[in-house]
Design a protein around this motif. Structure first.
Motif, mmCIF file in Angstrom:
data_model
loop_
_atom_site.group_PDB
_atom_site.id
_atom_site.type_symbol
_atom_site.label_atom_id
_atom_site.label_comp_id
_atom_site.label_asym_id
_atom_site.label_seq_id
_atom_site.Cartn_x
_atom_site.Cartn_y
_atom_site.Cartn_z
ATOM 1 N N MET A 84 4.454 -1.022 19.646
ATOM 2 C CA MET A 84 5.910 -0.907 19.709
ATOM 3 C C MET A 84 6.395 -1.818 20.833
ATOM 4 N N ASN A 85 7.477 -2.519 20.600
ATOM 5 C CA ASN A 85 7.991 -3.448 21.597
ATOM 6 C C ASN A 85 8.347 -2.701 22.886
ATOM 7 N N ASP A 110 0.808 -1.221 0.000
ATOM 8 C CA ASP A 110 0.000 0.000 0.000
ATOM 9 C C ASP A 110 0.845 1.276 0.000
ATOM 10 N N LYS A 111 2.170 1.124 -0.052
ATOM 11 C CA LYS A 111 3.085 2.268 -0.093
ATOM 12 C C LYS A 111 2.873 3.237 1.076
ATOM 13 N N VAL A 112 2.648 2.672 2.250
ATOM 14 C CA VAL A 112 2.454 3.451 3.473
ATOM 15 C C VAL A 112 3.766 4.163 3.808
ATOM 16 N N ASP A 113 3.681 5.469 4.160
ATOM 17 C CA ASP A 113 4.919 6.187 4.498
ATOM 18 C C ASP A 113 5.348 5.866 5.936
ATOM 19 N N PHE A 114 6.577 6.270 6.255
ATOM 20 C CA PHE A 114 7.125 5.932 7.580
ATOM 21 C C PHE A 114 6.270 6.495 8.706
ATOM 22 N N GLU A 115 5.737 7.695 8.504
ATOM 23 C CA GLU A 115 4.908 8.301 9.555
ATOM 24 C C GLU A 115 3.705 7.406 9.859
ATOM 25 N N PHE A 140 4.649 3.792 11.418
ATOM 26 C CA PHE A 140 4.819 3.734 12.871
ATOM 27 C C PHE A 140 3.547 4.144 13.619
ATOM 28 N N ALA A 141 2.764 5.076 13.054
ATOM 29 C CA ALA A 141 1.514 5.485 13.706
ATOM 30 C C ALA A 141 0.536 4.315 13.778
#
Length: 117
Positions: free
Chosen positions: A68-69, A54-59, A62-63
């Motif tokens: 998150m571990n 889906d070409k999700v951006d880094f923002e 992570f959002a």
């Protein structure tokens, strides 16, 4: 208003092959890269493939990360001359955490060590 760092709007899927390349140069495999990413973010393999497709951006990557571990605080050291534990921007810090883990994989560290076990 500060301009966002370009990496924030870069698609995760465009950087993912670079992670694979870096690891492969040192004889590491895609499954290990994926294991690191799923450990860090809580994504499943299918979810990870979806964000790549889906070409999700880094923002957004992570959002939207499921979880998150809780051991991310154990990730310390330097990436690109910057101490990951000192990165002020929370998103940039997450990106640096991932960079650091991939670096450790490429340097031949054992998975248990990389995954802070």
């Amino acid at each position: 208003m500060d301009k966002k760092p370009r990496i924030f709007t870069t698609s995760f899927g465009s950087v993912y092959p670079l992670y694979l390349q870096k690891a492969a140069k040192k004889g590491r495999i895609k499954e290990e890269v994926d294991e690191i990413i799923t450990w860090l973010t809580g994504y499943t393999g299918d979810q990870l493939q979806r964000v790549i497709d889906d070409k999700v951006d880094f923002e957004a990557f992570f959002a939207q990360a499921p979880r998150m571990n809780p051991n991310v605080g154990l990730i310390t050291g330097v990436v690109c001359g910057v101490r990951v534990e000192d990165v002020a921007d929370p998103l940039m810090q997450k990106i640096r955490y991932l960079d650091k883990l991939i670096d450790e994989l490429a340097r031949g560290k054992k998975m248990a060590s990389i995954l802070r076990q």
